[in-house]
Write a protein that holds these residues in place. Structure first.
Motif, mmCIF file in Angstrom:
data_model
loop_
_atom_site.group_PDB
_atom_site.id
_atom_site.type_symbol
_atom_site.label_atom_id
_atom_site.label_comp_id
_atom_site.label_asym_id
_atom_site.label_seq_id
_atom_site.Cartn_x
_atom_site.Cartn_y
_atom_site.Cartn_z
ATOM 1 N N VAL A 123 0.885 -11.467 -0.759
ATOM 2 C CA VAL A 123 0.527 -10.637 -1.900
ATOM 3 C C VAL A 123 0.532 -11.480 -3.173
ATOM 4 O O VAL A 123 1.470 -12.237 -3.430
ATOM 5 N N GLU A 124 -0.520 -11.332 -3.957
ATOM 6 C CA GLU A 124 -0.610 -12.038 -5.235
ATOM 7 C C GLU A 124 -0.309 -11.109 -6.405
ATOM 8 O O GLU A 124 0.411 -11.469 -7.329
ATOM 9 N N GLU A 177 -17.467 -6.786 -10.434
ATOM 10 C CA GLU A 177 -16.728 -7.402 -11.534
ATOM 11 C C GLU A 177 -16.015 -6.379 -12.407
ATOM 12 O O GLU A 177 -15.223 -6.742 -13.284
ATOM 13 N N GLN A 178 -16.264 -5.080 -12.174
ATOM 14 C CA GLN A 178 -15.584 -4.030 -12.922
ATOM 15 C C GLN A 178 -14.599 -3.257 -12.038
ATOM 16 O O GLN A 178 -14.258 -2.109 -12.320
ATOM 17 N N VAL A 179 -14.146 -3.917 -10.981
ATOM 18 C CA VAL A 179 -13.141 -3.345 -10.087
ATOM 19 C C VAL A 179 -11.862 -4.171 -10.203
ATOM 20 O O VAL A 179 -11.866 -5.378 -9.961
ATOM 21 N N VAL A 180 -10.783 -3.517 -10.573
ATOM 22 C CA VAL A 180 -9.471 -4.157 -10.689
ATOM 23 C C VAL A 180 -8.564 -3.522 -9.637
ATOM 24 O O VAL A 180 -8.460 -2.298 -9.559
ATOM 25 N N GLY A 181 -7.931 -4.347 -8.812
ATOM 26 C CA GLY A 181 -7.084 -3.810 -7.757
ATOM 27 C C GLY A 181 -6.018 -4.794 -7.335
ATOM 28 O O GLY A 181 -5.927 -5.911 -7.849
ATOM 29 N N SER A 182 -5.197 -4.369 -6.390
ATOM 30 C CA SER A 182 -4.193 -5.265 -5.824
ATOM 31 C C SER A 182 -4.892 -6.382 -5.067
ATOM 32 O O SER A 182 -5.978 -6.186 -4.513
ATOM 33 N N SER A 183 -4.276 -7.541 -5.035
ATOM 34 C CA SER A 183 -4.950 -8.684 -4.411
ATOM 35 C C SER A 183 -3.971 -9.552 -3.639
ATOM 36 O O SER A 183 -2.782 -9.608 -3.948
ATOM 37 N N THR A 224 0.837 -1.189 0.000
ATOM 38 C CA THR A 224 0.000 0.000 0.000
ATOM 39 C C THR A 224 0.871 1.237 0.000
ATOM 40 O O THR A 224 1.832 1.326 0.748
ATOM 41 N N LYS A 225 0.540 2.207 -0.835
ATOM 42 C CA LYS A 225 1.272 3.469 -0.837
ATOM 43 C C LYS A 225 0.985 4.210 0.451
ATOM 44 O O LYS A 225 -0.131 4.242 0.923
ATOM 45 N N ILE A 226 2.002 4.847 1.011
ATOM 46 C CA ILE A 226 1.854 5.448 2.331
ATOM 47 C C ILE A 226 2.278 6.903 2.278
ATOM 48 O O ILE A 226 3.164 7.297 1.549
ATOM 49 N N GLY A 266 -5.273 0.145 -4.710
ATOM 50 C CA GLY A 266 -5.924 -0.318 -3.485
ATOM 51 C C GLY A 266 -6.322 -1.783 -3.575
ATOM 52 O O GLY A 266 -6.394 -2.368 -4.664
ATOM 53 N N GLY A 267 -6.581 -2.378 -2.425
ATOM 54 C CA GLY A 267 -6.953 -3.779 -2.377
ATOM 55 C C GLY A 267 -8.317 -4.026 -2.987
ATOM 56 O O GLY A 267 -9.294 -3.342 -2.670
ATOM 57 N N ILE A 268 -8.419 -5.015 -3.845
ATOM 58 C CA ILE A 268 -9.667 -5.287 -4.548
ATOM 59 C C ILE A 268 -10.781 -5.681 -3.574
ATOM 60 O O ILE A 268 -11.940 -5.302 -3.748
ATOM 61 N N GLU A 269 -10.435 -6.403 -2.511
ATOM 62 C CA GLU A 269 -11.459 -6.841 -1.559
ATOM 63 C C GLU A 269 -11.864 -5.708 -0.629
ATOM 64 O O GLU A 269 -12.936 -5.742 -0.036
ATOM 65 N N PHE A 270 -11.020 -4.681 -0.520
ATOM 66 C CA PHE A 270 -11.392 -3.494 0.245
ATOM 67 C C PHE A 270 -12.347 -2.614 -0.555
ATOM 68 O O PHE A 270 -13.239 -1.969 0.010
ATOM 69 N N MET A 271 -12.187 -2.572 -1.867
ATOM 70 C CA MET A 271 -12.980 -1.670 -2.699
ATOM 71 C C MET A 271 -14.328 -2.251 -3.116
ATOM 72 O O MET A 271 -15.326 -1.530 -3.180
#
Length: 340
Positions: free
Chosen positions: A243-244, A216-222, A3-5, A198-203
Motif C-alpha cells: 500500500v502506498e 487524470e481526474q480520479v483520486v483513489g487509494s494506491s 478496503t472497507k468491508i 477505492g483503488g485508483i487502478e480499479f476505478m
C-alpha cells in the motif's frame, strides 16, 4: 490497499453549438433551454433547490458569489455516492471473483484461509478472517501484473460480473440523479473529480465511459508500482502488494491537495469516510456546497446509516444537521435510482 468491508450511462450532453452556428435556432429554443430541468430525476425539494441555487449563484457573471472557472472544483466520493455499495464494496466483489478465477493455478488455496472460504462460498468464515485476511486477498488479486493487464482485467470483469441482488452489471448500478448532477456541473464550467477510498487502478479503466470523468481526474487509494523493462525492451509498470496511499477519511483532503492542488467549492459524499473531505471543502472562503447522499430506500436500493458496517453514516450526518449541509434523502429526493 486497505478496503472497507461489510456484509454481504454514459454521461449525456446536449449539443447545441452546431445548430446555433448553422442559424437553425428559432426564437423559442433559448427559452426552452432555460426552462429545461437539468436534474429531471430529482424531486422538487430543498436538496434540489440548494444544488441549483449554488450552481446558479457561482456561475452568474458579476454576481456577489461568482467563482472563476479555474476555481470551480467539484469532488465526489464513489462508493455509495455515485454507485451502489451494498451488500459490500464492489472492489471486494472483484477481488473475490479474481480468487475464484485464479484458484485452478493455486491448489494450495483449497485448504488455506481466507482463500478456501472464498472458493467454497463461506462468507461467514471469510469475514471471520478479519481485515488481515481481506487485505491479503486484495494484495494477491491486485499484484504481480502490469497496470495495463490489470486495467483489462477490470474491464473484462465489468462486462461479465453481475450484482447478486439486481442481476445487472455493477456499472449499471450508478445513480441516475448523480449522473445528471455531474453533467450539469460540467455544463456550467465545473471540473468534476472522483475522490474515493477505492483503488485508483480499479476505478480509472471504466469511469470515463460511465461518469464522463477522465483518468487524470480520479483520486483513489494506491499501491506501489515498479518500472520494469520486459525482455523485448518494452517498459511496463508492475503492481506490487504494498500500500502506498489510502484515500479515505482524513486521507481525502491529503489526496485532494496532492493530486488536485485546489480546494473544492462543491463536494458530495455519503458516509463518515467523506466527513473530512466535506470539512475541508467547508473551510475555504467564498461560497461552498457540502452534500451527503442518505440511503433511505430499501425497496429501490438499500436503507442504512449509523449501524451499517458498509458506508456508515453517523458522525457526518450529525455534522451535516448541525452545520446545514445538504442531505439528499434517496427515498424522498430521487424519482429514479438507476438508469433504465
Amino acid at each position: 490497499m486497505t478496503t472497507k468491508i461489510g456484509p454481504a450511462i454514459v454521461d449525456r450532453r446536449t449539443v447545441v453549438a452546431g445548430m446555433l452556428a448553422a442559424g437553425l435556432t428559432v426564437a423559442g429554443h433559448a427559452t426552452a433551454r432555460a426552462q429545461a430541468d437539468p436534474l429531471p430525476s430529482w424531486n422538487e425539494g430543498a436538496a434540489k433547490a440548494a444544488i441549483l441555487d449554488f450552481i446558479r449563484r457561482t456561475t452568474a457573471p458579476g454576481g456577489p458569489d461568482f467563482v472563476p472557472v479555474s476555481e470551480r472544483i467539484a469532488t465526489f466520493d464513489n462508493d455509495g455516492t455515485l454507485w451502489t455499495e451494498q451488500p459490500f464494496y464492489f472492489q471486494l466483489a472483484f477481488a473475490l471473483d479474481r480468487v475464484k478465477a485464479l484458484a485452478p493455478t493455486h491448489p494450495e488455496w483449497k485448504t488455506e484461509q481466507p482463500f478456501s472460504a472464498v472458493i467454497s462460498g463461506d462468507m461467514k468464515a471469510l469475514m471471520a478472517s478479519g481485515e488481515p485476511g481481506l487485505i491479503e486477498i486484495m494484495e494477491i488479486t491486485h499484484a504481480g501484473m502490469t497496470t495495463d493487464e490489470f486495467a483489462q482485467t477490470v474491464i473484462d470483469w465489468t462486462r461479465t460480473a453481475r450484482h447478486p441482488r439486481f442481476n445487472r452489471p455493477y456499472t449499471d448500478l450508478v445513480f441516475k440523479p448523480m449522473l445528471e448532477l455531474l453533467s450539469h456541473l460540467r455544463q456550467n464550467g465545473f471540473k468534476t473529480f472522483v475522490v474515493s477510498g477505492g483503488g485508483i487502478e480499479f476505478m480509472r479503466p471504466w469511469m470515463e465511459q460511465v461518469y464522463g470523468i477522465p483518468p487524470e481526474q480520479v483520486v483513489g487509494s494506491s499501491g506501489i508500482t515498479q518500472y520494469k523493462l520486459q525482455p523485448d525492451g518494452t517498459p511496463v509498470l508492475v503492481k506490487e502488494a504494498k500500500v502506498e496511499f489510502v484515500d479515505d477519511g482524513p486521507g481525502k483532503p491529503v489526496g485532494i491537495n496532492r493530486f488536485i492542488g485546489r480546494k473544492p467549492i462543491f463536494a458530495f459524499g455519503n458516509s463518515d469516510g467523506d466527513q473530512q473531505m466535506l470539512e475541508w471543502t467547508a473551510s475555504g472562503t467564498g461560497p461552498r456546497f457540502m452534500g451527503l447522499v442518505h440511503h433511505t430506500d430499501a425497496e429501490r436500493e438499500y436503507a442504512y446509516d449509523r449501524a451499517s458496517p458498509v458506508g456508515k453514516l453517523d458522525k457526518a450526518l450529525d455534522e451535516a444537521t448541525k452545520k446545514g449541509w445538504t442531505v439528499a434523502d434517496m427515498k424522498r429526493d430521487w424519482k429514479e435510482i438507476f438508469p433504465s
